[in-house]
Write a protein that holds these residues in place. Sequence first.
Motif, PDB file in Angstrom:
ATOM      1  N   CYS A   1       0.591  -1.457   0.242  1.00  0.00           N
ATOM      2  CA  CYS A   1      -0.254   0.094  -0.426  1.00  0.00           C
ATOM      3  C   CYS A   1       0.981   1.174   0.255  1.00  0.00           C
ATOM      4  O   CYS A   1       2.142   1.722   0.681  1.00  0.00           O
ATOM      5  CB  CYS A   1      -0.472  -0.107   1.138  1.00  0.00           C
ATOM      6  N   TYR A   2       0.119   2.399  -0.534  1.00  0.00           N
ATOM      7  CA  TYR A   2       0.962   3.494  -0.821  1.00  0.00           C
ATOM      8  C   TYR A   2      -0.089   4.280  -0.434  1.00  0.00           C
ATOM      9  O   TYR A   2      -1.343   4.896  -1.198  1.00  0.00           O
ATOM     10  CB  TYR A   2       1.333   3.555  -2.167  1.00  0.00           C
ATOM     11  N   CYS A   3       0.402   5.776   0.249  1.00  0.00           N
ATOM     12  CA  CYS A   3      -0.265   6.633   0.668  1.00  0.00           C
ATOM     13  C   CYS A   3      -0.198   8.082  -0.738  1.00  0.00           C
ATOM     14  O   CYS A   3       1.371   8.282  -0.604  1.00  0.00           O
ATOM     15  CB  CYS A   3      -0.495   7.628   1.929  1.00  0.00           C
ATOM     16  N   SER A   4      -0.849   8.596  -1.463  1.00  0.00           N
ATOM     17  CA  SER A   4      -0.994  10.343  -1.937  1.00  0.00           C
ATOM     18  C   SER A   4      -1.586  11.499  -1.170  1.00  0.00           C
ATOM     19  O   SER A   4      -2.450  10.777  -1.266  1.00  0.00           O
ATOM     20  CB  SER A   4       0.134  10.153  -3.134  1.00  0.00           C
TER      21      SER A   4
ATOM     22  N   LEU B   1       3.766  13.357  -7.932  1.00  0.00           N
ATOM     23  CA  LEU B   1       3.182  14.061  -6.559  1.00  0.00           C
ATOM     24  C   LEU B   1       4.002  12.219  -5.572  1.00  0.00           C
ATOM     25  O   LEU B   1       4.551  11.290  -5.895  1.00  0.00           O
ATOM     26  CB  LEU B   1       1.970  13.270  -6.960  1.00  0.00           C
ATOM     27  N   SER B   2       4.004  12.624  -4.984  1.00  0.00           N
ATOM     28  CA  SER B   2       4.722  12.074  -3.547  1.00  0.00           C
ATOM     29  C   SER B   2       4.238  10.347  -3.287  1.00  0.00           C
ATOM     30  O   SER B   2       2.404  10.607  -3.152  1.00  0.00           O
ATOM     31  CB  SER B   2       5.453  12.158  -2.575  1.00  0.00           C
ATOM     32  N   GLN B   3       4.286   9.445  -3.217  1.00  0.00           N
ATOM     33  CA  GLN B   3       3.970   7.944  -2.633  1.00  0.00           C
ATOM     34  C   GLN B   3       4.436   7.015  -1.477  1.00  0.00           C
ATOM     35  O   GLN B   3       5.473   7.269  -1.748  1.00  0.00           O
ATOM     36  CB  GLN B   3       3.131   6.598  -3.806  1.00  0.00           C
ATOM     37  N   LEU B   4       3.626   7.635  -0.359  1.00  0.00           N
ATOM     38  CA  LEU B   4       4.728   7.419   0.471  1.00  0.00           C
ATOM     39  C   LEU B   4       4.511   5.410   0.853  1.00  0.00           C
ATOM     40  O   LEU B   4       3.251   5.496   1.220  1.00  0.00           O
ATOM     41  CB  LEU B   4       4.398   8.204   1.704  1.00  0.00           C
ATOM     42  N   PRO B   5       5.364   4.782   1.188  1.00  0.00           N
ATOM     43  CA  PRO B   5       4.694   3.071   1.615  1.00  0.00           C
ATOM     44  C   PRO B   5       3.860   3.406   3.255  1.00  0.00           C
ATOM     45  O   PRO B   5       4.339   4.012   4.137  1.00  0.00           O
ATOM     46  CB  PRO B   5       5.541   2.928   1.637  1.00  0.00           C
TER      47      PRO B   5
END
Length: 259
Positions: free
Chosen positions: A88-91, A130-134
């Motif tokens: 999973c990743y969040c942006s 746009l960053s995607q954080l795990p």
Amino acid sequence: QTFDLVGRGLVESCLAGYNSSICLYGQTGAGKTYTMCGAMPSAAADDRSGGGWQSRGLSRGLAQRSLECAFEEIARRRAEGLDVQYTCYCSFLEIYREQISDLLESTAGWASASLQVREDATKGTYVDGLSQLPVASLAEAEQVFMKGLRQRQVAATHMNDRSSRSHALFKLSVERTGGGSASVAGLCLVDLAGAERQSSSAKSLHAGPPPRATQQDMLRVKEASANNKSLSTLSKVIALLSQGEKHGSRPHIPYRDSK
């Protein structure tokens, strides 16, 4: 009840590999942000505790409940020994006065460099840079969500002491592999700024000497103008998409009239 009605099924669809969205739209002061995000923890409380909304006894919105449902379902499937892996990743982005910024960057805000929307045959429509954080747990996802919320543009107006002055989009991306198949899907949680009359938006509640109050009033009007433009464009796009094809051709869809 609201989450069970509109959210739970979309979370399950996302885990099954289908893109899903929850979008809140309406007049300013109607409670959209509270419905999506719940109560906002204070900065002091965040310094004292790393816990999430539930551990602090704060009301949760659709976003927190969706994240909780997703990670609980992933944990349940892992416990059952299913041959499926999830990553999973969040942006988190905001659109403020027609400029896109990354709420997960330390330089987030209108003054930072504006990100651009791109189209790609493989990726589809995406925001470049746009960053995607795990994230591996509900706690990590909530911390990312909280970080973005703190950087969002808000201000006091005559309708709301803490009015959202931007559109915000939080996305949970889920990569699913195993079982002879693979998929990537996203759950988009969209909190739109409220529609408001520009004359009303000028009646801000900022205290201070007249020059400062005047500048704040002018800024509120500019914000309302940009928000109303984007909301109007969204309404046009939805209306035209719902019409379908006429006489063998689809009408022009004004996607690019606003970000």
